[in-house]
Scaffold this motif. Structure first.
Motif, mmCIF file in Angstrom:
data_model
loop_
_atom_site.group_PDB
_atom_site.id
_atom_site.type_symbol
_atom_site.label_atom_id
_atom_site.label_comp_id
_atom_site.label_asym_id
_atom_site.label_seq_id
_atom_site.Cartn_x
_atom_site.Cartn_y
_atom_site.Cartn_z
ATOM 1 N N THR A 257 65.373 -1.493 43.616
ATOM 2 C CA THR A 257 64.547 -2.441 44.369
ATOM 3 C C THR A 257 63.166 -1.818 44.530
ATOM 4 O OG1 THR A 257 65.271 -1.527 46.492
ATOM 5 C CG2 THR A 257 66.477 -3.460 45.633
ATOM 6 N N GLU A 261 57.520 -5.821 47.017
ATOM 7 C CA GLU A 261 58.111 -6.408 45.821
ATOM 8 C C GLU A 261 57.082 -7.130 44.965
ATOM 9 O OE1 GLU A 261 60.934 -10.175 45.330
ATOM 10 O OE2 GLU A 261 62.026 -8.452 46.168
ATOM 11 N N ALA A 262 56.165 -7.878 45.614
ATOM 12 C CA ALA A 262 55.185 -8.674 44.873
ATOM 13 C C ALA A 262 54.309 -7.768 44.022
ATOM 14 C CB ALA A 262 54.321 -9.488 45.841
ATOM 15 N N SER A 264 55.221 -5.652 41.798
ATOM 16 C CA SER A 264 55.823 -4.373 41.432
ATOM 17 C C SER A 264 56.466 -4.386 40.056
ATOM 18 C CB SER A 264 56.892 -3.993 42.462
ATOM 19 O OG SER A 264 58.004 -4.894 42.376
ATOM 20 N N ILE A 266 59.473 -5.814 39.806
ATOM 21 C CA ILE A 266 60.882 -6.065 40.137
ATOM 22 C C ILE A 266 60.938 -7.224 41.122
ATOM 23 C CG2 ILE A 266 62.962 -5.169 41.238
ATOM 24 C CD1 ILE A 266 62.238 -2.413 40.290
ATOM 25 N N THR A 267 61.672 -8.244 40.759
ATOM 26 C CA THR A 267 61.906 -9.357 41.667
ATOM 27 C C THR A 267 63.362 -9.298 42.102
ATOM 28 O OG1 THR A 267 60.241 -10.724 40.559
ATOM 29 C CG2 THR A 267 61.862 -11.869 41.922
ATOM 30 N N GLY A 268 63.548 -9.136 43.398
ATOM 31 C CA GLY A 268 64.913 -8.979 43.898
ATOM 32 C C GLY A 268 65.418 -7.584 43.573
ATOM 33 N N SER A 269 66.354 -7.456 42.646
ATOM 34 C CA SER A 269 66.890 -6.155 42.283
ATOM 35 C C SER A 269 67.243 -6.147 40.810
ATOM 36 C CB SER A 269 68.119 -5.812 43.123
ATOM 37 O OG SER A 269 69.156 -6.764 42.886
ATOM 38 N N THR A 280 52.499 -6.302 37.718
ATOM 39 C CA THR A 280 51.488 -7.331 37.474
ATOM 40 C C THR A 280 50.268 -7.198 38.365
ATOM 41 O OG1 THR A 280 52.618 -8.811 39.027
ATOM 42 C CG2 THR A 280 53.215 -8.975 36.687
ATOM 43 N N TYR A 285 53.483 1.436 44.853
ATOM 44 C CA TYR A 285 54.821 0.857 44.995
ATOM 45 C C TYR A 285 55.856 1.966 45.162
ATOM 46 C CZ TYR A 285 52.450 -3.233 43.093
ATOM 47 O OH TYR A 285 51.579 -4.269 42.889
#
Length: 803
Positions: A257, A261-262, A264, A266-269, A280, A285
């Motif tokens: 994770t 998150e935004a 990074s 990785i969305t969610g896990s 992006t 992070y």
């Protein structure tokens, strides 16, 4: 008098509370003297009908049992306090407490049961002992010590170790005595642990706290894991995340994770130990990896922090000039200015200053003017921390000169200026000049700073103008300003006949105001050019500005690299066109007739400005790109073209010149004839294939294209002879031909005379010349036959008209 005295500590504020209830609806009132304290509530009260004293006296706010209400007041009863004002003589006595015969005015006792203690004071000076005073210490029973249940776990997780006992609140400590309270409430510890941990838990029944019970959560350490990845990357690049396991006792499944998150990548896990992700957005992070072994069960975790850096941005790449001649130089320049300069205007007042709100008010010989601007005003304009590189004022009049002029800015914590003194510390001199002349033109004019001022984005600032003409006053310059600010924004000092050093060193204030000029702040923007490393290719040149001398048209590519992050920009290109020197001499006619005009053109290209030199083989005939010649013989013209780099090239063109045919008339003039006689004239030439055209008074005679021409009217005659092989024409000289008319008819007078024999008669002969006509008048209106002026009026049977 009090039943029990109140002991005041000498420093605390106190509240005096009166309360009663007659449990009815009304009472007789008593009056007391009061004082009013304007602006301060010094009394609070509640009231109610038919309520018990317990209910009324327990009320904090609002009504009591649905009756009455509460309020505050600035009026308070005048109060008399009776107290003892004396020297504390406690230390002069000898004190004894019993049971235990304990000495001292202050003692600590730990009775196991409720015990009454009495104390006596002995005066060693008089030998007298006081009567004993008693105090009962009630010993309350402690809650039972909690029962602890330990737990064992593998790796990180929330322990199951617990406590049980009474109905009180469990207090979790990190030490057997003292220590830190780490959790209040709960039969188990709510947090996650990854090492063996011991807590000491007591039960609190609201009054007393029990002995502490030791609670142990044993953590069997699983194989450790370590998150792997780069410390930093550049935006657009990939991050290869990985994990290493120390040991082989566990078989983990992994979950990644990220926080935040935004952006990074990785969305969610993500499941799995090895991951390739692409962030992006630039930022910092934290990537978390959790390992889980179901056989334990065991939980382990680790994290790695990775910085995603922005790429440098090349905002411009240019060549000057972009087109050069071979051997000339072009300057390549690249810049990175992500935030260009901008301006922010503070103040909307439209009135022109008439006093010291203008920093150029010259009623006195010198002026030191200070203006305060709050940080909130700057941020409201959209300004952020950074450089201020210029300051503008909206002039309504100017053209005056101020000597030893200086402009300085200082940060300050002040929220208003004061008449007690000018600000005199923290200033950065941003502009200075031995003399400064205000602009004659009206409108906003910016003073560009010699040294930028760095605003921290939070501090208020003071802008200071100072100058002295060391005289008694002079011409003022005025600016538009805003008046009536909510705080004192302006303070100044003015004086006559003071040196600049003396006047600008003053800290005293002549006066203050709430007016301030309308200011324009110029933000220098963000220029990163000098902080980047630049590479140009071809050539392997370095620096934001380089010189190149290409021999052919070349496209140069520049890349900027941030030496701190190692990130490189996207490439930018600049094409430098090398203009080859070339010339192609041309003539408007390659073949011409002697004396005809021919336009020559060099048709040259190359590094301008170009210079020209034309030669006819004998001498230089012209020095322009194009010109007109009139050759009489076949001639070769050569142009030499030179570019700005002194390169030269030649080109030639030959103009073939055909000779003109000879042209003459065999007859000589003038030729005089009597009408109706005619004259044949004959053309003479030396060409084998001539073409003829006869001309009368310079105008072609239709169909007169033979070698001879019969003249029937007077005029100037010539012949144009064209060589049919070369098409070159020549025109003869003119000859004059005059065809004269015969004398006109003779008129005799008298026509048929008769005379007597022996007498004479005069006979007269006359020639009246050629007949002609004449018109009198210019009228254009046609009169009808009925007009009175018409000789042919037909209204009547007869008509007489005379003109």
């Amino acid at each position: 008098m009090f039943n029990s005295p109140f002991y005041w500590d000498g420093t605390s504020n106190i509240v005096v509370s009166f309360c009663y209830s007659n449990s009815n609806a009304s009472n007789s009132a008593a009056t007391v003297k009061t004082d009013t304290y304007t602006g301060t509530n010094v009394a609070a009260y509640s009231y109610a009908d038919n309520q018990s004293a317990a209910a009324v006296c327990a009320t904090v706010t609002g009504s009591t049992g649905g009756s009455g209400g509460s309020s505050t007041s600035t009026t308070r009863a005048r109060t008399i306090f009776n107290g003892v004002i004396a020297t504390d003589i406690t230390s002069t006595y000898t004190w004894e407490w019993n049971p235990g015969a304990i000495s001292g005015d202050t003692i600590t006792v730990n009775p196991l049961v409720t015990t009454t203690y009495e104390v006596t004071a002995f005066n060693p000076v008089t030998g007298c002992t006081s009567l004993p005073t008693q105090v009962e210490v009630t010993v309350l029973p402690l809650p039972a010590t909690p029962t602890a249940t330990p737990s064992t776990q593998c790796g990180e997780g929330i322990p199951t170790a617990s406590v049980s006992g009474g109905t009180g609140t469990f207090l979790w400590y990190d030490a057997a005595t003292g220590g830190n309270l780490v959790q209040t409430g709960g039969t188990t510890f709510a947090g996650s642990i990854n090492t063996t941990t011991t807590w000491y838990v007591a039960e609190d029944d609201g009054t007393c706290e029990s002995e502490r019970a030791e609670v142990v959560a044993t953590v069997n350490q699983p194989d450790a894991i370590t998150a792997t990845g780069p410390a930093s990357i550049c935006i657009g690049g990939d991050i290869n995340l990985g994990v290493t396991q120390t040991g082989s006792n566990q078989t983990y499944t992994y979950t990644w994770t990220a926080s935040p998150e935004a952006g990074s990548g990785i969305t969610g896990s993500l499941s799995g130990g090895a991951q390739t992700i692409t962030p992006t957005a630039a930022g910092t992070y934290t990537y978390n990896i959790a390992g889980f072994d179901a056989a334990g069960p065991c939980n382990v975790s680790d994290q790695i922090t990775i910085v995603v850096n922005e790429l440098p941005v090349i905002t411009s790449a240019t060549g000057t000039p972009e087109a050069i001649c071979n051997g000339n130089q072009s300057v390549l320049t690249a810049e990175s200015i992500p935030a260009p300069p901008s301006s922010f205007t503070l103040g909307t007042g439209s009135s022109a200053t008439t006093s010291y709100q203008s920093p150029f008010y010259h009623l006195y010989g010198g002026l030191k003017d200070q203006f305060l601007i709050r940080a909130s005003e700057l941020t409201a304009l959209g300004m952020t921390a950074g450089q201020i590189t210029g300051l503008g004022l909206d002039f309504t009049s100017g053209g005056a000169t101020y000597n030893s002029f200086s402009l300085a800015i200082a940060p300050t914590a002040l929220t208003a200026l004061s008449s007690s003194g000018l600000v005199n510390t923290g200033f950065t001199t941003v502009y200075s000049a031995s003399s400064f002349t205000t602009p004659s033109a009206t409108g906003m004019s910016v003073i560009d700073f010699n040294t930028p001022f760095i605003w921290d984005g939070t501090s208020n600032i003071v802008i200071q103008f100072c100058w002295s003409n060391n005289n008694g006053g002079g011409t003022s310059s005025h600016v538009r300003y805003t008046s009536g600010l909510a705080y004192t924004a302006h303070a100044y000092y003015r004086a006559d006949n003071q040196s600049p050093a003396t006047l600008c060193g003053q800290t005293s204030v002549t006066s203050t105001s709430t007016g301030r000029p309308n200011f324009m702040f110029v933000d220098g923007g963000l220029n990163l050019t000098s902080s980047l490393n630049w590479a140009w290719n071809p050539g392997g040149l370095t620096g934001s500005t380089v010189n190149v001398t290409p021999s052919v048209t070349t496209t140069y590519t520049v890349i900027a690299t941030d030496p701190v992050t190692g990130c490189s920009s996207l490439p930018s290109t600049v094409e430098i066109e090398v203009l080859p020197l070339a010339a192609n001499a041309t003539a408007s006619s390659m073949t011409t007739c002697a004396g005809d005009a021919v336009t020559l053109n060099a048709n040259a290209t190359g590094g301008e400005p170009l210079s020209y030199s034309w030669s006819d083989g004998t001498s230089v005939v012209n020095n322009t790109a194009s010109f007109v010649v009139n050759p009489t013989t076949t001639t070769t013209y050569t142009v030499t073209v030179q570019d700005v780099c002194l390169n030269s090239v030649q080109s030639s063109v030959t103009v073939t010149v055909n000779p003109l045919p000879s042209a003459s008339i065999a007859e000589t003039g003038p030729i005089n004839l009597c009408s109706p006689a005619t004259q044949v004239i004959t053309a003479v030439t030396d060409v084998a294939n001539p073409e003829y055209q006869w001309l009368l008074n310079g105008t072609e005679i239709p169909a007169a294209t033979s070698a001879t021409y019969t003249v029937t009217e007077s005029g100037m005659y010539s012949v144009r002879i064209t060589n049919g092989d070369t098409d070159c024409p020549a025109t003869s000289s003119t000859i004059e031909v005059n065809i004269n008319p015969l004398p006109s008819a003779i008129v005799m007078d008298p026509v048929a005379p008769e005379i007597c024999e022996g007498t004479g008669v005069a006979l007269h002969a006359a020639s009246l010349g050629s007949p002609t006509t004449g018109v009198i008048g210019t009228g254009t209106v046609s009169n009808s036959s009925t007009s009175a002026t018409s000789p042919y009026k037909g209204w009547y049977g007869g008509h007489k008209v005379q003109f």
